[in-house]
Design a protein around this motif. Structure first.
Motif, PDB file in Angstrom:
ATOM      1  N   VAL A  61       0.834  -1.198   0.000  1.00 51.38           N
ATOM      2  CA  VAL A  61       0.000   0.000   0.000  1.00 51.38           C
ATOM      3  C   VAL A  61       0.870   1.250   0.000  1.00 51.38           C
ATOM      4  O   VAL A  61       0.575   2.261  -0.643  1.00 51.38           O
ATOM      5  N   ALA A  62       1.985   1.204   0.767  1.00 48.14           N
ATOM      6  CA  ALA A  62       2.856   2.362   0.905  1.00 48.14           C
ATOM      7  C   ALA A  62       3.874   2.496  -0.227  1.00 48.14           C
ATOM      8  O   ALA A  62       4.648   3.442  -0.249  1.00 48.14           O
ATOM      9  N   ASP A  63       3.893   1.573  -1.155  1.00 42.19           N
ATOM     10  CA  ASP A  63       4.885   1.573  -2.227  1.00 42.19           C
ATOM     11  C   ASP A  63       4.554   2.672  -3.239  1.00 42.19           C
ATOM     12  O   ASP A  63       3.564   2.580  -3.961  1.00 42.19           O
ATOM     13  N   PRO A  64       5.367   3.736  -3.341  1.00 46.21           N
ATOM     14  CA  PRO A  64       5.069   4.797  -4.307  1.00 46.21           C
ATOM     15  C   PRO A  64       5.158   4.316  -5.748  1.00 46.21           C
ATOM     16  O   PRO A  64       4.470   4.832  -6.621  1.00 46.21           O
ATOM     17  N   GLY A  65       6.013   3.307  -6.007  1.00 49.29           N
ATOM     18  CA  GLY A  65       6.112   2.768  -7.354  1.00 49.29           C
ATOM     19  C   GLY A  65       4.817   2.147  -7.817  1.00 49.29           C
ATOM     20  O   GLY A  65       4.463   2.230  -8.998  1.00 49.29           O
ATOM     21  N   MET A  66       4.098   1.527  -6.873  1.00 47.03           N
ATOM     22  CA  MET A  66       2.833   0.906  -7.250  1.00 47.03           C
ATOM     23  C   MET A  66       1.821   1.963  -7.682  1.00 47.03           C
ATOM     24  O   MET A  66       1.103   1.806  -8.664  1.00 47.03           O
ATOM     25  N   PHE A  67       1.770   3.086  -6.950  1.00 46.68           N
ATOM     26  CA  PHE A  67       0.847   4.149  -7.318  1.00 46.68           C
ATOM     27  C   PHE A  67       1.232   4.767  -8.657  1.00 46.68           C
ATOM     28  O   PHE A  67       0.375   5.153  -9.453  1.00 46.68           O
ATOM     29  N   ALA A  68       2.524   4.868  -8.922  1.00 49.42           N
ATOM     30  CA  ALA A  68       2.975   5.362 -10.229  1.00 49.42           C
ATOM     31  C   ALA A  68       2.496   4.440 -11.340  1.00 49.42           C
ATOM     32  O   ALA A  68       2.088   4.897 -12.418  1.00 49.42           O
ATOM     33  N   ARG A  69       2.534   3.129 -11.066  1.00 51.50           N
ATOM     34  CA  ARG A  69       2.064   2.183 -12.076  1.00 51.50           C
ATOM     35  C   ARG A  69       0.563   2.300 -12.277  1.00 51.50           C
ATOM     36  O   ARG A  69       0.069   2.151 -13.407  1.00 51.50           O
ATOM     37  N   TYR A  70      -0.204   2.557 -11.209  1.00 55.17           N
ATOM     38  CA  TYR A  70      -1.643   2.762 -11.353  1.00 55.17           C
ATOM     39  C   TYR A  70      -1.938   3.981 -12.232  1.00 55.17           C
ATOM     40  O   TYR A  70      -2.808   3.943 -13.111  1.00 55.17           O
ATOM     41  N   ILE A  71      -1.201   5.058 -11.995  1.00 53.93           N
ATOM     42  CA  ILE A  71      -1.416   6.271 -12.780  1.00 53.93           C
ATOM     43  C   ILE A  71      -1.044   6.031 -14.245  1.00 53.93           C
ATOM     44  O   ILE A  71      -1.760   6.436 -15.173  1.00 53.93           O
ATOM     45  N   TYR A  72       0.094   5.361 -14.436  1.00 54.35           N
ATOM     46  CA  TYR A  72       0.518   5.035 -15.807  1.00 54.35           C
ATOM     47  C   TYR A  72      -0.523   4.160 -16.490  1.00 54.35           C
ATOM     48  O   TYR A  72      -0.851   4.362 -17.665  1.00 54.35           O
ATOM     49  N   LEU A  73      -1.071   3.218 -15.771  1.00 55.73           N
ATOM     50  CA  LEU A  73      -2.079   2.318 -16.316  1.00 55.73           C
ATOM     51  C   LEU A  73      -3.334   3.097 -16.721  1.00 55.73           C
ATOM     52  O   LEU A  73      -3.902   2.868 -17.798  1.00 55.73           O
ATOM     53  N   TRP A  74      -3.760   4.005 -15.857  1.00 50.35           N
ATOM     54  CA  TRP A  74      -4.934   4.825 -16.182  1.00 50.35           C
ATOM     55  C   TRP A  74      -4.699   5.639 -17.445  1.00 50.35           C
ATOM     56  O   TRP A  74      -5.550   5.730 -18.325  1.00 50.35           O
ATOM     57  N   TRP A  75      -3.495   6.220 -17.524  1.00 55.65           N
ATOM     58  CA  TRP A  75      -3.157   7.047 -18.691  1.00 55.65           C
ATOM     59  C   TRP A  75      -3.134   6.210 -19.964  1.00 55.65           C
ATOM     60  O   TRP A  75      -3.698   6.603 -20.993  1.00 55.65           O
ATOM     61  N   ARG A  76      -2.515   5.036 -19.938  1.00 57.11           N
ATOM     62  CA  ARG A  76      -2.426   4.179 -21.121  1.00 57.11           C
ATOM     63  C   ARG A  76      -3.784   3.582 -21.489  1.00 57.11           C
ATOM     64  O   ARG A  76      -4.044   3.303 -22.667  1.00 57.11           O
ATOM     65  N   HIS A  98      -6.880  -7.251 -14.072  1.00 59.01           N
ATOM     66  CA  HIS A  98      -6.240  -7.948 -12.946  1.00 59.01           C
ATOM     67  C   HIS A  98      -5.314  -6.954 -12.244  1.00 59.01           C
ATOM     68  O   HIS A  98      -4.083  -7.050 -12.334  1.00 59.01           O
ATOM     69  N   LEU A  99      -5.915  -6.016 -11.519  1.00 57.15           N
ATOM     70  CA  LEU A  99      -5.147  -4.925 -10.914  1.00 57.15           C
ATOM     71  C   LEU A  99      -4.113  -5.408  -9.906  1.00 57.15           C
ATOM     72  O   LEU A  99      -3.129  -4.714  -9.633  1.00 57.15           O
ATOM     73  N   ASP A 100      -4.329  -6.610  -9.345  1.00 56.41           N
ATOM     74  CA  ASP A 100      -3.350  -7.121  -8.383  1.00 56.41           C
ATOM     75  C   ASP A 100      -1.992  -7.358  -9.023  1.00 56.41           C
ATOM     76  O   ASP A 100      -0.969  -7.460  -8.324  1.00 56.41           O
ATOM     77  N   LEU A 101      -1.939  -7.423 -10.366  1.00 60.28           N
ATOM     78  CA  LEU A 101      -0.654  -7.601 -11.037  1.00 60.28           C
ATOM     79  C   LEU A 101       0.261  -6.402 -10.828  1.00 60.28           C
ATOM     80  O   LEU A 101       1.476  -6.511 -10.988  1.00 60.28           O
ATOM     81  N   CYS A 102      -0.314  -5.256 -10.468  1.00 57.25           N
ATOM     82  CA  CYS A 102       0.501  -4.054 -10.268  1.00 57.25           C
ATOM     83  C   CYS A 102       1.458  -4.198  -9.092  1.00 57.25           C
ATOM     84  O   CYS A 102       2.463  -3.499  -9.017  1.00 57.25           O
ATOM     85  N   HIS A 103       1.135  -5.070  -8.149  1.00 58.31           N
ATOM     86  CA  HIS A 103       2.052  -5.274  -7.024  1.00 58.31           C
ATOM     87  C   HIS A 103       2.575  -6.708  -6.987  1.00 58.31           C
ATOM     88  O   HIS A 103       2.940  -7.239  -5.954  1.00 58.31           O
ATOM     89  N   LYS A 104       2.606  -7.321  -8.195  1.00 57.38           N
ATOM     90  CA  LYS A 104       3.232  -8.633  -8.339  1.00 57.38           C
ATOM     91  C   LYS A 104       4.301  -8.549  -9.429  1.00 57.38           C
ATOM     92  O   LYS A 104       4.490  -7.505 -10.049  1.00 57.38           O
ATOM     93  N   LYS A 105       4.980  -9.653  -9.640  1.00 57.31           N
ATOM     94  CA  LYS A 105       6.027  -9.711 -10.652  1.00 57.31           C
ATOM     95  C   LYS A 105       5.530 -10.457 -11.886  1.00 57.31           C
ATOM     96  O   LYS A 105       4.678 -11.340 -11.799  1.00 57.31           O
ATOM     97  N   THR A 106       6.081 -10.074 -13.026  1.00 52.27           N
ATOM     98  CA  THR A 106       5.759 -10.745 -14.290  1.00 52.27           C
ATOM     99  C   THR A 106       7.013 -11.418 -14.833  1.00 52.27           C
ATOM    100  O   THR A 106       8.097 -10.821 -14.847  1.00 52.27           O
ATOM    101  N   LEU A 107       6.842 -12.653 -15.259  1.00 46.73           N
ATOM    102  CA  LEU A 107       7.941 -13.441 -15.822  1.00 46.73           C
ATOM    103  C   LEU A 107       7.713 -13.556 -17.322  1.00 46.73           C
ATOM    104  O   LEU A 107       6.681 -14.071 -17.757  1.00 46.73           O
ATOM    105  N   GLN A 108       8.646 -13.053 -18.128  1.00 45.07           N
ATOM    106  CA  GLN A 108       8.494 -13.091 -19.578  1.00 45.07           C
ATOM    107  C   GLN A 108       9.777 -13.582 -20.223  1.00 45.07           C
ATOM    108  O   GLN A 108      10.877 -13.141 -19.867  1.00 45.07           O
ATOM    109  N   PHE A 109       9.612 -14.493 -21.197  1.00 41.37           N
ATOM    110  CA  PHE A 109      10.760 -15.014 -21.935  1.00 41.37           C
ATOM    111  C   PHE A 109      10.739 -14.447 -23.350  1.00 41.37           C
ATOM    112  O   PHE A 109       9.727 -14.518 -24.048  1.00 41.37           O
TER     113      PHE A 109
END
Length: 564
Positions: free
Chosen positions: A6-21, A145-156
């Motif tokens: 909840v306190a992670d500022p990076g997560m809120f930045a990702r929410y804002i970026y997501l809204w914008w995109r 799936h908004l919970d992905l904003c505070h999880k990790k993604t694995l991509q090959f």
């Protein structure tokens, strides 16, 4: 969600970026109301931009004002039509295919259907369109799936700069370029560093990916092209569990895997921290379950992003065995090195909205594909429930390009069709005129495995000459004679139901009964390595041939054992 999240500022930045995109996605969906006009604008823009190229002058691009003009002056094409121009491009002659000011970034390598690898030009414009399609898919996936904003993604991904053409243009995989140029805000989300794409050995790449991601319990999404990659990743985690647990405990990366020295040094900064607590946790999982599968060590995974359409969809149940029932499947759409065709916006389906804002599309009804002068339709002219082959006109210099992909129109959003992939049109087999398609083969085998209460296995259905000729179902897994007999008879029956020509030839004895044959363990991996090295492309792009029309296919395999 934890207090730290909840306190992670990076997560809120990702929410804002997501809204914008997400506003871009909304504009795309709104423009489906005028998709017909958008398609014409897309076509004319591409023609105008490259009218002064050698290809454009030869085909009179400057005089084209309508779709009818375009069709009169440009034939339906295949890769060989562009080969002379692409050879000049490889020497550095950009004007062969593109207008002034065009920036050629790379060539995307992809498998040819019969001969050498295809070199698909990737211009700056094409790459921006490619990335925009991926961004729309990704944004909507994260919104759902908004919970992905505070999880990790694995991509090959694979290396985009494997070698240079004589003119100095990089050749490789376009997904690697997209990963390397991703916005910095995405860095905390993706758990695997971009440099991992430079590991060429597939087992070493998967092991290193596991080594980097296993310390985290927060992997929420995994992205790759083929379900088979996910299966192989899960099996590797289990077979190498002792080595992985030891590496995590000691902060090391096993020397048994071929990771280039400079990259190993770079990765050392990421893995040198010892994680004995996580190692013990993984050890307890393995002791309790007798295995080490993703469903056990990544219990918070929410999304599996992978192709599910066409033949690869048969392996989704096997993915479930390793990853569990919790994650949803999110198909990332019909796309290839030649261009993106659809953008799915829903879980659990391969159907997606036509990417009509980036590429001009035409369609040939399935039944007319082999005619000299087939009916050619625009996107808004399709009919729900009918099958079509796609023609692409892209910013990579391909016009009316027949990619041989067969799709079904499942509906519309206003003027934009929603399409699902059925099969690659090149994947047909016909030794007596039966014209068996890969879609029919996969459907029949899938049903037969289900009715036999057997887990679906990687297979190839291939013809074999004889008196009469027959089809052979080739599998690596050993079966009892009773299991194989049941599987053979059920597959045979389903093929007859799906294909009237097959039924007629079986009934008249021109085709013998299907048989099941076991190939040695490791055969499919060898086939994959051979095809990728011979035809180009990457292991992630590789599509296992569920149906082969090549009468010599069986002869090129190691000795097989008849089980039915």
């Amino acid at each position: 969600m934890s207090l730290a999240e909840v306190a992670d500022p990076g997560m809120f930045a990702r929410y804002i970026y997501l809204w914008w995109r997400n506003r871009r996605v909304q504009r795309f969906l709104h423009s489906t109301r005028r998709a017909r006009r958008v398609q014409l604008d897309v076509l004319l823009d591409k023609l105008q931009r490259h009218a002064d190229s050698d290809f454009g002058r030869r085909h009179g691009f400057a005089t084209i004002r309508s779709v009818a003009d375009f069709r009169r002056q440009v034939p339906i094409t295949n890769y060989d039509y562009y080969r002379p121009y692409i050879e000049r491009l490889k020497q550095g002659e950009v004007s062969a295919m593109f207008g002034p000011g065009t920036e050629l970034l790379m060539f995307a390598l992809t498998s040819g259907t019969t001969s050498d690898a295809k070199y698909v030009p990737v211009t700056r414009q094409f790459f921006n369109e490619y990335r925009d399609g991926w961004n729309m898919w990704g944004v909507r996936t994260y919104v759902d799936h908004l919970d992905l904003c505070h999880k990790k993604t694995l991509q090959f991904t694979s290396n985009w700069n494997q070698f240079l053409t004589p003119g100095g243009t990089p050749c490789g995989n376009i997904s690697g370029l997209a990963a390397e140029t991703a916005p910095l805000i995405s860095n905390p989300v993706f758990i695997i560093p971009r440099k991992l794409m430079k590991i060429s050995d597939p087992i070493a790449k998967r092991y290193t990916g596991l080594r980097l991601s296993l310390p985290s319990r927060r992997v929420g999404m995994i992205i790759t092209a083929n379900p088979s990659t996910l299966i192989e990743l899960a099996r590797l985690a289990d077979t190498e569990r002792e080595s992985l647990i030891r590496d995590i405990h000691d902060g090391t990366l096993s020397e048994r895997f071929d990771v280039p020295g400079p990259l190993r040094d770079l990765l050392h900064r990421r893995i040198r921290r010892r994680r004995p607590k996580r190692a013990r946790e993984l050890e307890r999982i393995a002791e309790r379950t007798g295995r080490l599968y993703p469903q056990d060590f990544w219990p918070r995974m929410a999304v599996i992003a992978v192709w599910t359409g066409g033949s690869v969809g048969s392996y989704v149940p096997r993915v479930r065995e390793y990853y569990g029932e919790r994650p949803v499947f999110r198909d990332h759409g019909l796309h290839a090195s030649e261009g993106r065709m659809t953008v799915p916006f829903c879980d659990g389906t391969s159907a997606g909205v036509l990417d009509f804002v980036h590429t001009f599309f035409e369609f040939i009804p399935e039944e007319e594909h082999d005619r000299d002068n087939p009916t050619v339709l625009e996107a808004h002219e399709l009919e729900e429930g009918r099958n079509y082959y796609i023609l692409l006109t892209t910013s990579s210099g391909l016009y009316r390009y027949n990619i041989h992909d067969l799709v079904r129109c499942t509906g519309f959003i206003y003027q934009a069709p929603v399409l699902e992939f059925l099969n690659k049109g090149a994947h047909f087999a016909s030794v007596t005129g039966e014209k068996l398609s890969e879609f029919q083969a996969v459907t029949a085998v899938n049903q037969a495995f289900g009715e036999s209460n057997l887990p679906i296995e990687l297979f190839t259905l291939a013809p074999e000459f004889g008196d009469p000729p027959r089809y052979v179902l080739l599998v690596e897994r050993p079966f009892t004679s009773a299991e194989a007999s049941g599987l053979a008879s059920r597959t045979d029956a389903h093929l007859a139901t799906l294909n009237c020509e097959y039924e007629e030839r079986r009934r008249t004895g021109r085709l013998g009964p299907l048989t099941v044959r076991e190939v040695p363990a490791g055969t499919w991996d060898a086939v994959r390595q051979t095809r990728v090295s011979r035809l180009g492309g990457s292991l992630e792009q590789y599509k296992h041939p569920c149906l082969s029309g090549d009468l010599a296919f069986i002869d090129r395999l190691p000795k097989q054992r008849d089980v039915a």
